[in-house]
Design an enzyme around this catalytic site. Structure first.
Site, PDB file in Angstrom:
ATOM      1  N   CYS A  79      43.826  43.275  37.491  1.00 42.64           N
ATOM      2  CA  CYS A  79      43.877  42.001  36.770  1.00 42.64           C
ATOM      3  C   CYS A  79      42.537  41.268  36.926  1.00 42.64           C
ATOM      4  CB  CYS A  79      45.074  41.167  37.233  1.00 42.64           C
ATOM      5  SG  CYS A  79      45.484  39.806  36.105  1.00 42.64           S
ATOM      6  N   HIS A 184      49.103  44.679  35.529  1.00 43.95           N
ATOM      7  CA  HIS A 184      49.514  44.726  36.932  1.00 43.95           C
ATOM      8  C   HIS A 184      50.301  46.011  37.192  1.00 43.95           C
ATOM      9  CE1 HIS A 184      48.490  40.678  38.421  1.00 43.95           C
ATOM     10  NE2 HIS A 184      48.658  40.303  37.163  1.00 43.95           N
ATOM     11  N   GLU A 186      51.453  47.093  39.921  1.00 45.46           N
ATOM     12  CA  GLU A 186      52.508  46.824  40.903  1.00 45.46           C
ATOM     13  C   GLU A 186      53.727  46.145  40.274  1.00 45.46           C
ATOM     14  OE1 GLU A 186      50.246  42.965  40.789  1.00 45.46           O
ATOM     15  OE2 GLU A 186      49.795  45.095  40.543  1.00 45.46           O
TER      16      GLU A 186
END
Length: 204
Positions: A79, A184, A186
């Site tokens: 990001c 992202h 994750e």
């Protein structure tokens, strides 16, 4: 071991948790010297470019990141962390970045809603179809975004993934061992976990 850089502007716990689920050894660190003994580095980030660069400069991380990158150590920016890898950003003024990838960060100028937020699709650049980082990642896979600015690489060969939002934009980059993901991983379910697993394979 992968060092996750803590400079006060990162989504650290989610990244650490995702790597732990993949049984990838990692460590959150606020000490630039720890990057020397790490096998790979993740630079996360949420917030404003200028403030983040100030923190990296003040803590000594900027110089250490450059030093480790020059030695060929795998580096992943996530990001804002991806944006920081570039030469310059125009977020709230003009700010110099780490400069590991040529190009600049600019704001979306669209009739669509900004920030670009939510799930969107990837298009894998042809030169990287068989790269380790793209193993089990395909055109059309969905990942999760939250951003108002995006990268414009100077060199087309640095584009790893593209995504459409009103028009195509660069959603991931790769220059040798240096990589960045605007989305992202994750927070991107199976595809994101696969990308982190692939980065772990590159580090090993």
């Amino acid at each position: 071991m992968i060092a996750i850089i803590d400079y006060g502007a990162g989504n650290l716990k989610n990244v650490q948790h995702a790597l732990s689920l993949l049984n990838i050894e990692c460590k959150v660190t606020g000490q630039p010297a720890d990057l020397q003994s790490a096998d790979g580095i993740i630079l996360p980030g949420v917030g404003a470019f200028g403030e983040a660069m100030n923190r990296l400069n003040e803590t000594g991380f900027t110089d250490e990141i450059k030093s480790q990158a020059s030695k060929g150590k795998p580096l992943l920016g996530i990001c804002l962390g991806m944006q920081l890898l570039f030469e310059k950003s125009y977020e709230h003024g003009e700010h110099e970045g780490i400069g590991l990838i040529e190009g600049e960060i600019v704001r979306f100028e669209l009739d669509l809603k900004v920030p670009h937020m939510g799930w969107n699709q990837l298009k894998v650049s042809k030169p990287y179809k068989d790269a380790i980082i793209n193993q089990n990642v395909q055109d059309g896979d969905y990942v999760y975004f939250v951003h108002s600015f995006f990268a414009q690489p100077k060199n087309e060969e640095d584009i790893l993934h593209a995504t459409d939002y009103g028009k195509p934009f660069t959603s991931a980059v790769k220059r040798n061992h240096i990589m960045g993901m605007q989305y992202h991983p994750e927070k991107s379910a199976r595809v994101g976990m696969q990308m982190l697993k692939n980065f772990g394979e590159m580090v090993r």
